[in-house]
Design an enzyme around this catalytic site. Structure first.
Site, PDB file in Angstrom:
ATOM      1  N   CYS A 188       0.841  -1.198   0.000  1.00 64.36           N
ATOM      2  CA  CYS A 188       0.000   0.000   0.000  1.00 64.36           C
ATOM      3  C   CYS A 188       0.883   1.257   0.000  1.00 64.36           C
ATOM      4  O   CYS A 188       0.694   2.168  -0.800  1.00 64.36           O
ATOM      5  CB  CYS A 188      -0.911  -0.038   1.231  1.00 64.36           C
ATOM      6  SG  CYS A 188      -2.135   1.270   1.252  1.00 64.36           S
ATOM      7  N   CYS A 189       1.885   1.283   0.883  1.00 60.79           N
ATOM      8  CA  CYS A 189       2.803   2.435   0.929  1.00 60.79           C
ATOM      9  C   CYS A 189       3.579   2.560  -0.375  1.00 60.79           C
ATOM     10  O   CYS A 189       3.836   3.671  -0.845  1.00 60.79           O
ATOM     11  CB  CYS A 189       3.793   2.282   2.075  1.00 60.79           C
ATOM     12  SG  CYS A 189       3.191   2.841   3.659  1.00 60.79           S
ATOM     13  N   CYS A 233      -0.980   8.386   7.339  1.00 66.89           N
ATOM     14  CA  CYS A 233      -2.341   8.180   6.874  1.00 66.89           C
ATOM     15  C   CYS A 233      -3.226   7.787   8.064  1.00 66.89           C
ATOM     16  O   CYS A 233      -2.749   7.175   9.022  1.00 66.89           O
ATOM     17  CB  CYS A 233      -2.380   7.074   5.829  1.00 66.89           C
ATOM     18  SG  CYS A 233      -1.510   7.482   4.308  1.00 66.89           S
ATOM     19  N   CYS A 292      -3.379   4.173   9.648  1.00 63.35           N
ATOM     20  CA  CYS A 292      -2.091   3.614  10.084  1.00 63.35           C
ATOM     21  C   CYS A 292      -1.402   4.455  11.151  1.00 63.35           C
ATOM     22  O   CYS A 292      -0.214   4.252  11.424  1.00 63.35           O
ATOM     23  CB  CYS A 292      -1.162   3.476   8.887  1.00 63.35           C
ATOM     24  SG  CYS A 292      -1.870   2.490   7.577  1.00 63.35           S
ATOM     25  N   CYS A 324       7.659   4.198   5.394  1.00 59.14           N
ATOM     26  CA  CYS A 324       6.739   4.004   4.269  1.00 59.14           C
ATOM     27  C   CYS A 324       7.489   3.525   3.034  1.00 59.14           C
ATOM     28  O   CYS A 324       6.896   2.970   2.120  1.00 59.14           O
ATOM     29  CB  CYS A 324       5.996   5.296   3.959  1.00 59.14           C
ATOM     30  SG  CYS A 324       7.039   6.588   3.283  1.00 59.14           S
TER      31      CYS A 324
HETATM   32  S1  SF4 Z   1       0.455   4.748   5.586  1.00 56.16           S
HETATM   33 FE1  SF4 Z   1      -1.147   3.148   5.538  1.00 56.16          FE
HETATM   34  S2  SF4 Z   1      -2.807   3.923   4.220  1.00 56.16           S
HETATM   35 FE2  SF4 Z   1      -0.986   5.219   3.909  1.00 56.16          FE
HETATM   36  S3  SF4 Z   1      -0.005   4.383   2.124  1.00 56.16           S
HETATM   37 FE3  SF4 Z   1       0.961   3.397   3.900  1.00 56.16          FE
HETATM   38  S4  SF4 Z   1      -0.208   1.524   4.353  1.00 56.16           S
HETATM   39 FE4  SF4 Z   1      -1.415   2.792   2.904  1.00 56.16          FE
END
Ligand code: SF4
Length: 241
Positions: A114-115, A198, A201, A225
């Site tokens: 996701c990151c 985010c 998280c 991240c």
């Molecule tokens: S901090 Fe969480 S929601 Fe944001 S990009 Fe990374 S995993 Fe995804």
């Protein structure tokens, strides 16, 4: 530019330079880099306290220095509002965001991916799009366990210098600088957050570790991240998603 400092030397400087010396050192790093890279020096602004310091320092070196913000669909509304406020004041701050479809709750099932998709990819895009040869970050080596092995000037990607001008600063000195210079900060701090990310998280945390509230309950807890650890330029095909 000088690239090598032993970790012990860095630690010595962290502990023995005073606040004013650190500010001067940071300004010199940005000044020298700007002399060398000019318009190809660009500040990465995450809208956190450290980025606010670096942005303010860079602007005092040269008001025309550009920046970029990488945002995601999951940023808290206060951060989004703050981002729009900053961009209104500084139109030379460009926003990058990846809106491609991703699996639902990917941040739970695979936060690294996701990151990678929502943060690393748009950072790569910003660096390419803005023709960056030197990017400037707010990374500090006192921030947590994953941040101890960095240098003020790095070349992790060939042809892309990474400048970490406040690497040596303590958290206290960041707030000292912001207060002394009346720098606007992300309103999330007033709610008690110490490290911003985010919404799904990031939680409010207490205790020693500044990044303890990030990715709680995952192996990424207190971690990264990926923008400081992944290649951002000249990307080998095998590590592209
Ligand atoms: S901090 Fe969480 S929601 Fe944001 S990009 Fe990374 S995993 Fe995804």
């Amino acid at each position: 530019m000088e690239l090598n400092f032993e970790l012990e030397e860095i630690q010595y400087l962290v502990e023995n330079l005073n606040f004013a010396q650190k500010v001067e050192r940071s300004l010199n790093l940005i000044r020298n880099a700007y002399q060398e890279y000019g318009d190809k020096l660009v500040v990465a602004n995450s809208l956190g306290k450290d980025s606010s310091v670096v942005w303010h320092l860079a602007k005092s070196v040269n008001p025309s220095i550009r920046g970029f913000i990488v945002t995601t669909r999951f940023k808290p509304k206060q951060t989004v509002e703050f981002m729009h406020r900053m961009v209104k004041i500084y139109p030379e701050l460009k926003i990058y965001k990846n809106d491609e479809a991703i699996p639902e709750k990917l941040y739970q099932s695979d936060p690294d991916k996701c990151c990678f998709l929502l943060k690393v990819k748009p950072t790569r895009e910003a660096i390419e799009d803005m023709h960056v040869n030197c990017w400037v970050t707010g990374l500090r080596c006192t921030e947590g366990r994953t941040r101890t092995n960095f240098r003020e000037i790095e070349e992790r990607d060939k042809g892309l210098i990474k400048l970490n001008p406040i690497l040596l600063w303590y958290e206290r000195e960041v707030w000292q600088y912001l207060a002394l210079n009346n720098v606007p900060v992300n309103p999330m701090y007033a709610l008690g957050y110490r490290s911003l990310g985010c919404e799904p998280c990031t939680i409010i945390s207490a205790g020693e570790d500044e990044r303890a509230g990030r990715w709680v309950g995952t192996s990424k807890n207190g971690g990264e991240c990926g923008i400081h650890t992944n290649p951002l330029k000249s990307i080998p095909a095998k590590i592209r998603y």
